[in-house]
Design a protein around this motif. Sequence first.
Motif, PDB file in Angstrom:
ATOM      1  N   ALA A  85       0.800  -1.309   0.013  1.00  0.00           N
ATOM      2  CA  ALA A  85       0.035   0.070   0.088  1.00  0.00           C
ATOM      3  C   ALA A  85       0.901   1.219   0.019  1.00  0.00           C
ATOM      4  O   ALA A  85       0.680   2.282  -0.775  1.00  0.00           O
ATOM      5  N   ALA A  86       1.849   1.095   0.938  1.00  0.00           N
ATOM      6  CA  ALA A  86       2.793   2.336   0.712  1.00  0.00           C
ATOM      7  C   ALA A  86       3.508   2.666  -0.588  1.00  0.00           C
ATOM      8  O   ALA A  86       3.442   3.925  -1.063  1.00  0.00           O
ATOM      9  N   ASP A  87       3.736   1.525  -1.379  1.00  0.00           N
ATOM     10  CA  ASP A  87       4.287   1.747  -2.741  1.00  0.00           C
ATOM     11  C   ASP A  87       3.405   2.369  -3.462  1.00  0.00           C
ATOM     12  O   ASP A  87       3.708   3.263  -4.304  1.00  0.00           O
ATOM     13  N   GLN A  88       2.137   1.983  -3.611  1.00  0.00           N
ATOM     14  CA  GLN A  88       0.957   2.483  -4.493  1.00  0.00           C
ATOM     15  C   GLN A  88       0.765   3.769  -3.956  1.00  0.00           C
ATOM     16  O   GLN A  88       0.392   4.716  -4.901  1.00  0.00           O
ATOM     17  N   LEU A  89       0.687   4.074  -2.813  1.00  0.00           N
ATOM     18  CA  LEU A  89       0.397   5.512  -2.186  1.00  0.00           C
ATOM     19  C   LEU A  89       1.341   6.497  -2.923  1.00  0.00           C
ATOM     20  O   LEU A  89       1.233   7.590  -3.074  1.00  0.00           O
ATOM     21  N   ASP A  90       2.736   6.082  -2.659  1.00  0.00           N
ATOM     22  CA  ASP A  90       3.873   6.911  -3.216  1.00  0.00           C
ATOM     23  C   ASP A  90       3.656   7.208  -4.780  1.00  0.00           C
ATOM     24  O   ASP A  90       3.989   8.259  -5.285  1.00  0.00           O
ATOM     25  N   ALA A  91       3.240   6.020  -5.558  1.00  0.00           N
ATOM     26  CA  ALA A  91       3.162   6.331  -6.869  1.00  0.00           C
ATOM     27  C   ALA A  91       1.741   7.224  -7.444  1.00  0.00           C
ATOM     28  O   ALA A  91       1.601   7.794  -8.175  1.00  0.00           O
ATOM     29  N   HIS A  92       0.796   6.798  -6.592  1.00  0.00           N
ATOM     30  CA  HIS A  92      -0.554   7.306  -7.254  1.00  0.00           C
ATOM     31  C   HIS A  92      -1.498   7.971  -5.881  1.00  0.00           C
ATOM     32  O   HIS A  92      -2.693   8.119  -6.255  1.00  0.00           O
ATOM     33  N   GLY A  93      -0.763   8.677  -5.202  1.00  0.00           N
ATOM     34  CA  GLY A  93      -1.414   8.985  -3.889  1.00  0.00           C
ATOM     35  C   GLY A  93      -2.282  10.327  -4.010  1.00  0.00           C
ATOM     36  O   GLY A  93      -2.046  11.232  -4.727  1.00  0.00           O
ATOM     37  N   ILE A  94      -3.583  10.228  -3.156  1.00  0.00           N
ATOM     38  CA  ILE A  94      -4.478  11.469  -3.197  1.00  0.00           C
ATOM     39  C   ILE A  94      -4.356  11.982  -1.709  1.00  0.00           C
ATOM     40  O   ILE A  94      -4.600  11.174  -0.859  1.00  0.00           O
ATOM     41  N   GLY A  95      -4.021  13.129  -1.612  1.00  0.00           N
ATOM     42  CA  GLY A  95      -4.031  13.763  -0.280  1.00  0.00           C
ATOM     43  C   GLY A  95      -2.810  14.639  -0.047  1.00  0.00           C
ATOM     44  O   GLY A  95      -2.342  15.367  -0.971  1.00  0.00           O
ATOM     45  N   SER A  96      -2.340  14.705   1.060  1.00  0.00           N
ATOM     46  CA  SER A  96      -1.277  15.752   1.558  1.00  0.00           C
ATOM     47  C   SER A  96       0.200  15.057   1.951  1.00  0.00           C
ATOM     48  O   SER A  96       0.069  14.339   2.513  1.00  0.00           O
ATOM     49  N   GLU A  97       1.127  15.387   1.221  1.00  0.00           N
ATOM     50  CA  GLU A  97       2.452  15.067   1.486  1.00  0.00           C
ATOM     51  C   GLU A  97       2.400  13.471   1.408  1.00  0.00           C
ATOM     52  O   GLU A  97       3.085  12.879   2.259  1.00  0.00           O
ATOM     53  N   THR A  98       2.041  12.752   0.405  1.00  0.00           N
ATOM     54  CA  THR A  98       1.560  11.437   0.247  1.00  0.00           C
ATOM     55  C   THR A  98       2.753  10.714   0.221  1.00  0.00           C
ATOM     56  O   THR A  98       3.012   9.487   0.576  1.00  0.00           O
ATOM     57  N   GLY A  99       3.969  11.438  -0.322  1.00  0.00           N
ATOM     58  CA  GLY A  99       5.260  10.939  -0.299  1.00  0.00           C
ATOM     59  C   GLY A  99       6.023  10.576   1.009  1.00  0.00           C
ATOM     60  O   GLY A  99       6.496   9.365   1.408  1.00  0.00           O
ATOM     61  N   THR A 100       5.691  11.619   1.908  1.00  0.00           N
ATOM     62  CA  THR A 100       6.180  11.673   3.309  1.00  0.00           C
ATOM     63  C   THR A 100       5.238  10.534   3.921  1.00  0.00           C
ATOM     64  O   THR A 100       5.929   9.703   4.764  1.00  0.00           O
ATOM     65  N   LEU A 101       3.857  10.429   3.738  1.00  0.00           N
ATOM     66  CA  LEU A 101       3.057   9.539   4.446  1.00  0.00           C
ATOM     67  C   LEU A 101       3.488   8.116   4.264  1.00  0.00           C
ATOM     68  O   LEU A 101       3.580   7.175   4.831  1.00  0.00           O
ATOM     69  N   ALA A 102       3.864   7.862   2.657  1.00  0.00           N
ATOM     70  CA  ALA A 102       4.488   6.438   2.381  1.00  0.00           C
ATOM     71  C   ALA A 102       5.865   5.911   2.907  1.00  0.00           C
ATOM     72  O   ALA A 102       5.880   4.913   3.347  1.00  0.00           O
ATOM     73  N   ASP A 103       6.508   7.197   3.229  1.00  0.00           N
ATOM     74  CA  ASP A 103       7.941   6.696   3.837  1.00  0.00           C
ATOM     75  C   ASP A 103       7.474   6.262   5.625  1.00  0.00           C
ATOM     76  O   ASP A 103       8.228   5.214   5.841  1.00  0.00           O
ATOM     77  N   HIS A 104       6.625   6.973   6.026  1.00  0.00           N
ATOM     78  CA  HIS A 104       6.142   6.570   7.344  1.00  0.00           C
ATOM     79  C   HIS A 104       5.705   5.323   7.366  1.00  0.00           C
ATOM     80  O   HIS A 104       5.594   4.375   8.497  1.00  0.00           O
ATOM     81  N   MET A 105       4.756   4.893   6.630  1.00  0.00           N
ATOM     82  CA  MET A 105       4.134   3.698   6.413  1.00  0.00           C
ATOM     83  C   MET A 105       5.114   2.363   6.173  1.00  0.00           C
ATOM     84  O   MET A 105       4.983   1.594   6.820  1.00  0.00           O
ATOM     85  N   ARG A 106       6.271   2.868   5.661  1.00  0.00           N
ATOM     86  CA  ARG A 106       7.361   1.815   5.524  1.00  0.00           C
ATOM     87  C   ARG A 106       8.114   1.520   6.625  1.00  0.00           C
ATOM     88  O   ARG A 106       8.537   0.327   6.836  1.00  0.00           O
ATOM     89  N   LYS A 107       7.884   2.377   7.652  1.00  0.00           N
ATOM     90  CA  LYS A 107       8.733   2.361   8.607  1.00  0.00           C
ATOM     91  C   LYS A 107       7.598   2.965   9.924  1.00  0.00           C
ATOM     92  O   LYS A 107       8.342   4.308  10.481  1.00  0.00           O
ATOM     93  N   PRO A 108       6.767   2.462  10.456  1.00  0.00           N
ATOM     94  CA  PRO A 108       5.952   2.983  11.430  1.00  0.00           C
ATOM     95  C   PRO A 108       6.809   3.256  12.991  1.00  0.00           C
ATOM     96  O   PRO A 108       7.812   2.537  13.081  1.00  0.00           O
TER      97      PRO A 108
END
Length: 208
Positions: free
Chosen positions: A182-205
């Motif tokens: 899900a993090a990889d898909q969010l990083d590539a296709h995210g809808i929201g705010s700072e989705t790349g940052t959110l994906a990074d946090h999802m990879r290492k909560p």
Amino acid sequence: MHPNPIFRKTPEALNVDFLRARGFGVLTVSTDGAPLASHIPFWLNTDASVLEAHLVRSNPIAAALKTGPQAARMIVSGADGYISPDWYEIPDQVPTWNYIAVHLTGELMLAPPETLTPHSARLSSDFEGRLAPKPEWTLDKMTPEVLARMQRQIVPVRMEITQIDGTWKLGQNKDDAVRLRAADQLDAHGIGSETGTLADHMRKPPVA
């Protein structure tokens, strides 16, 4: 905050680091009608026991504080994004929204007028320092009369912080492989705010 404790196991130091990095949130105060809310920058002292801020003198929260201290909450939001169930690649999932948010709760009061200039200097210094190597803007660059006139329009406030609560909703309730997909898909296709940052946090909560 989110009721699921798995999203609320963030160490307090990480919550405080997040608050300092953001430095901006929604200050809320309860009233007889709808809660009052103002979007404002803020500064935290060394041990995160006191929040300093300022309000336009005509702000309803400033008016409410004239009657005495008020219970208040500062809501600070971070990265957020929509999570499609398809991204998990497992059956029987539903859409959700992942996000980071930290709340500060405490007693808000008017601060003495003489604290306004030191507060303004601390607040601007904090943010100006992040713009290096740009030369730092300081209050002494203002014409004294103009600065005094502007400061008459605002009032300093401080919150004695009694509680810090953070929600880091990053898919910790999913298996690692599922969350990472899900993090990889969010990083590539995210809808929201700072989705790349959110994906990074999802990879290492964060872990307690």
